[in-house]
Design a protein around this motif. Structure first.
Motif, short mmCIF file in Angstrom:
data_model
loop_
_atom_site.label_atom_id
_atom_site.label_comp_id
_atom_site.label_asym_id
_atom_site.label_seq_id
_atom_site.Cartn_x
_atom_site.Cartn_y
_atom_site.Cartn_z
N TYR A 217 0.84 -1.20 0.00
CA TYR A 217 0.00 0.00 0.00
C TYR A 217 0.88 1.25 0.00
CZ TYR A 217 -3.44 3.51 1.49
OH TYR A 217 -4.24 4.61 1.55
N SER A 218 0.53 2.22 -0.84
CA SER A 218 1.24 3.50 -0.85
C SER A 218 0.25 4.61 -1.16
CB SER A 218 2.36 3.49 -1.90
OG SER A 218 1.83 3.30 -3.20
N ALA A 219 0.59 5.83 -0.76
CA ALA A 219 -0.34 6.94 -0.98
C ALA A 219 0.40 8.26 -1.08
CB ALA A 219 -1.37 7.01 0.15
N GLY A 220 -0.25 9.21 -1.77
CA GLY A 220 0.23 10.58 -1.86
C GLY A 220 -0.96 11.50 -1.97
N ILE A 221 -0.72 12.80 -1.92
CA ILE A 221 -1.83 13.76 -1.96
C ILE A 221 -1.43 15.00 -2.74
CG2 ILE A 221 -1.16 14.82 0.25
CD1 ILE A 221 -4.17 15.18 0.84
N VAL A 222 -2.37 15.53 -3.51
CA VAL A 222 -2.20 16.79 -4.22
C VAL A 222 -3.02 17.82 -3.45
CG1 VAL A 222 -2.51 18.02 -6.39
CG2 VAL A 222 -1.92 15.60 -6.41
N SER A 223 -2.36 18.79 -2.83
CA SER A 223 -3.03 19.70 -1.91
C SER A 223 -2.52 21.12 -2.08
CB SER A 223 -2.80 19.23 -0.47
OG SER A 223 -3.23 20.21 0.47
N ASN A 224 -3.35 22.10 -1.74
CA ASN A 224 -2.86 23.49 -1.74
C ASN A 224 -2.13 23.82 -0.44
OD1 ASN A 224 -4.87 24.21 0.23
ND2 ASN A 224 -6.32 24.75 -1.39
N ALA A 225 -2.14 22.89 0.52
CA ALA A 225 -1.39 22.96 1.79
C ALA A 225 -1.94 23.96 2.80
CB ALA A 225 0.10 23.24 1.53
N TRP A 226 -3.09 24.57 2.53
CA TRP A 226 -3.67 25.50 3.50
C TRP A 226 -4.01 24.79 4.81
CZ3 TRP A 226 -4.19 30.65 3.92
CH2 TRP A 226 -5.07 31.16 4.86
#
Length: 550
Positions: A217-226
């Protein structure tokens, strides 16, 4: 001849010793293992070879299929050019046998009967159809607290969040994959952290299932970081989110104009504060994406200085890369006016990338290790799941229900819709420009969405930066490895003009690709589809003619 990608970080002054080392390694690599194979009697240069001339008469030689990169002396460069003019040739036609062995070992020379295009296609199709892995891009909400003018969604974003029944259906979808060996999750939006409760719940359930069944299992995120506070970052990292992509569009004033809150408030300082804390408190890798356009191209340099002042490079796990602001959907707003020409963007970005490397925000220039165009849209085992349960094949359509391929509640029908068939029938090998391209083994078409749904007259063309900066990137890699000096660069080799990797895509070539896809889809479904229906989406594509009364 210096095979520096094999022999390590030699310098030009140590070329003689490095050549001997490279020769021994090449000969060892060429030495037969197992039963001896008959040597080819005729050879030719690889169709994926990209020579880059140097100012002193020497040349760099890069092969996009094998990723081999070697330095040829002036004499060797002349011998290589002679071979290029011969078509096929025999061993007796090459006076320098060591040169021939090195070229064969790096894939720069192949047997005259080898069909390299077929080999690349075979590799592409095998990667596309690979079993045992599943990539899900999940949007817990398409809501967003930012009002970026160039957003592919436009400014009128929905506010709904993922419901428990959608989460249950995602779990059921994963469990139905009986041969699953690896699950990769990308959290996406909108701003996904506005739906972080769904992220936490789904992550816990998916991780428990994968661990119990020995599924990686692996994961990442695309975020504006607010919302990426230290606490949230720790919660994500506990749930195996190992990377974050955050968009930052220049220094403070520039960024705050381009990426404000929906209320109009500033965002730069809070984003950078959150990044610092996340880097300090977790082992997550954070990649800053800089979208470059007319309004911020001159301020990206100052942004790098801001990063250096905050010592982001010293904190580890922080990197920067640059992307052009381009219209990917009709809703892309200011992207239509922000867009730089690709030639101008790629000229500007070279200096920015060089400074990023100097400041420790980027590593040595490296070609893609696989097909950079093998995203969820092109892969048979990749899906995008919106918060309402709609399933798509591309991030760029997740906001548009008319482009959905099906529903997570009806997984058995995900490949039956016309939209789904558009993706499955598309291939870069149907496009003449792609077939003739020297970087096809690295690119793989780069962006299927731009071939299928984009209006070629308005939206961005698909060719990646490697197409526009081929020689510059090859030279940058050699320079970073200490094999060439800055004064060896030959200005006339600039790729924008020289086009070492071939012609780039044009509106006409994209029109031809769309026509070919529609032709194949029409044949598959037994009825005719046209471009007008393509842009209307599901409402037009799935409509069936009423039966004619007898």
């Amino acid at each position: 001849m210096l095979d520096f990608d094999t022999s390590g970080n030699g310098t030009a002054d140590e070329a003689g010793e490095a050549m001997e080392t490279a020769a021994r390694q090449i000969q060892a690599r060429l030495r037969p293992r197992g039963p001896a194979r008959p040597a080819a009697t005729r050879y030719r240069l690889s169709r994926y070879d990209i020579p880059v001339r140097l100012a002193d008469g020497a040349a760099l030689l890069f092969n996009a299929r094998t990723r081999s990169l070697i330095l040829l002396s002036e004499e060797e460069a002349r011998a290589y050019r002679d071979l290029a003019g011969q078509g096929d040739f025999g061993p007796a036609d090459v006076a320098d046998r060591l040169l021939l062995q090195a070229l064969i070992g790096g894939g720069h020379v192949v047997g005259a009967g080898v069909n390299e295009l077929a080999l690349v296609r075979q590799s592409y199709e095998a990667t596309r159809a690979a079993k045992g892995s599943l990539t899900l891009t999940i949007a817990p909400t398409m809501a967003c607290n930012f009002a970026c003018g160039y957003c592919f969604q436009g400014l009128n974003k929905p506010t709904k969040k993922m419901t428990p029944d959608v989460q249950d259906a995602i779990i059921d979808f994963v469990k139905a994959k009986k041969d699953l060996k690896a699950l990769s999750i990308v959290w996406y939006g909108g701003e996904p952290l506005m739906g972080r409760d769904s992220i936490f719940r789904l992550s816990d359930r998916l991780i428990a299932y994968c661990d119990k069944n020995k599924i990686a299992y692996s994961a990442g995120i695309v975020s504006n970081a607010w919302f990426l506070t230290a606490e949230t970052a720790a919660q994500l990292h506990t749930r195996r989110v190992r990377w974050v992509q955050v968009t930052i569009d220049g220094d403070r004033d520039t960024h705050d104009k381009m990426r404000p809150l929906t209320s109009g408030g500033r965002t730069f300082d809070r984003i950078l504060d959150n990044i610092e804390q996340a880097l300090d408190e977790t082992a997550m890798s954070i990649q800053a994406r800089v979208n470059v356009g007319v309004s911020n191209v001159e301020r990206a340099d100052a942004m790098l200085d801001d990063f250096a002042t905050r010592r982001l490079g010293q904190r580890g796990n922080f990197g920067v890369y640059f992307a052009p602001i381009e219209a990917s959907t009709p809703e892309s707003g200011s992207a239509f006016t922000e867009k730089l020409s690709r030639a101008e963007f790629n000229r500007k970005v070279l200096a920015l990338e060089g400074k990023a490397r100097q400041l420790g925000f980027a590593g040595i220039q490296t070609p893609p290790s696989g097909f950079s165009g093998m995203c969820v849209a092109a892969s048979n085992s990749g899906y995008v799941v919106a918060g309402n349960g709609d399933v798509h094949k591309c991030w760029e359509t997740a906001h548009d229900p008319s482009k959905r391929t099906g529903s997570i509640f009806e997984p058995e029908k995900l490949h039956e819709s016309v939209n789904a068939t558009l993706w499955s029938q598309w291939t870069p090998f149907d496009n003449a420009t792609c077939r003739d391209c020297k970087i096809l083994p690295m690119c793989g078409g780069f962006c299927a969405h731009r071939f299928i749904y984009a209006d070629p007259e308005e939206a961005a063309l698909p060719c990646p930066s490697w197409k526009w900066n081929t020689a510059e990137y090859v030279f940058a890699r050699a320079k970073d490895l200490g094999v060439v000096r800055e004064d060896q660069w030959l200005a006339s080799e600039a790729t924008v003009e020289a086009k070492q990797s071939g012609e780039r895509q044009s509106p006409a070539s994209l029109h031809a690709s769309q026509a070919r896809v529609l032709e194949k889809v029409s044949e598959f479904h037994g009825r005719t589809f046209d471009r007008e229906q393509l842009f209307v989406g599901e409402a037009a594509l799935e409509r069936t003619e009423a039966p004619v009364a007898p």
